[in-house]
Scaffold this motif. Structure first.
Motif, PDB file in Angstrom:
ATOM      1  N   GLU A  30      19.729  -8.828  -3.291  1.00 55.79           N
ATOM      2  CA  GLU A  30      20.052  -7.992  -4.446  1.00 55.79           C
ATOM      3  C   GLU A  30      18.756  -7.637  -5.161  1.00 55.79           C
ATOM      4  OE1 GLU A  30      21.980  -8.722  -8.825  1.00 55.79           O
ATOM      5  OE2 GLU A  30      23.105  -9.506  -7.120  1.00 55.79           O
ATOM      6  N   VAL A  39      13.842   1.719 -11.180  1.00 48.18           N
ATOM      7  CA  VAL A  39      14.734   2.166 -10.101  1.00 48.18           C
ATOM      8  C   VAL A  39      13.932   2.965  -9.076  1.00 48.18           C
ATOM      9  CG1 VAL A  39      16.720   3.620  -9.536  1.00 48.18           C
ATOM     10  CG2 VAL A  39      16.809   2.112 -11.527  1.00 48.18           C
ATOM     11  N   ILE A  43      13.694   2.003  -5.100  1.00 43.33           N
ATOM     12  CA  ILE A  43      14.080   2.910  -4.004  1.00 43.33           C
ATOM     13  C   ILE A  43      12.910   3.109  -3.041  1.00 43.33           C
ATOM     14  CG2 ILE A  43      14.784   5.277  -3.451  1.00 43.33           C
ATOM     15  CD1 ILE A  43      17.047   3.491  -4.594  1.00 43.33           C
ATOM     16  N   CYS A  62      22.503   0.395   1.420  1.00 43.47           N
ATOM     17  CA  CYS A  62      22.268   0.065   0.019  1.00 43.47           C
ATOM     18  C   CYS A  62      23.542   0.344  -0.770  1.00 43.47           C
ATOM     19  CB  CYS A  62      21.106   0.907  -0.506  1.00 43.47           C
ATOM     20  SG  CYS A  62      20.800   0.719  -2.251  1.00 43.47           S
ATOM     21  N   PRO A  64      24.879   0.519  -4.492  1.00 42.83           N
ATOM     22  CA  PRO A  64      24.475   0.513  -5.898  1.00 42.83           C
ATOM     23  C   PRO A  64      25.622   0.114  -6.823  1.00 42.83           C
ATOM     24  CG  PRO A  64      24.899   2.753  -5.204  1.00 42.83           C
ATOM     25  CD  PRO A  64      25.135   1.873  -3.996  1.00 42.83           C
ATOM     26  N   LEU A  81      21.176  -3.183  -6.785  1.00 48.93           N
ATOM     27  CA  LEU A  81      21.199  -2.608  -5.444  1.00 48.93           C
ATOM     28  C   LEU A  81      21.363  -3.746  -4.451  1.00 48.93           C
ATOM     29  CD1 LEU A  81      18.119  -0.283  -5.966  1.00 48.93           C
ATOM     30  CD2 LEU A  81      20.508   0.438  -5.964  1.00 48.93           C
TER      31      LEU A  81
END
Length: 88
Positions: A30, A39, A43, A62, A64, A81
């Motif tokens: 996680e 974020v 990513i 992934c 979210p 995530l």
């Protein structure tokens, strides 16, 4: 489940390395990120980790979600995530 906390100042390559190691060992991890910059770094790290894992035939999925966390005694909403191998 292991939790990686990512900030806007996190190095995506370092996070990708940690993410790849956990995926190889435990199959799920996680990532928590608060704010747009964090974020973004998360990513990027997931994208880099895909490149690290691809030669071993591992692709990632992934998932979210939102989660509430406490930072300095204050409740904040974070992006969660969940990353795990994709079984094709």
């Amino acid at each position: 489940m292991d939790v990686l906390k990512v900030s806007s100042k996190s190095n995506p390559n370092s996070v990708a390395g940690a993410l790849s190691g956990i995926i190889r060992e435990k199959q799920i991890v996680e990532i928590q990120a608060v704010g747009a910059g964090a974020v973004n770094q998360a990513i990027k790290a997931i994208s880099i980790a895909r490149g690290f894992l691809a030669p071993n035939g591992i692709d990632l999925v992934c998932i979210p979600a939102f989660t509430d966390i406490i930072i300095d005694g204050e409740e904040r909403t974070a992006i969660k995530l969940i990353i795990k191998p994709w079984n094709k």
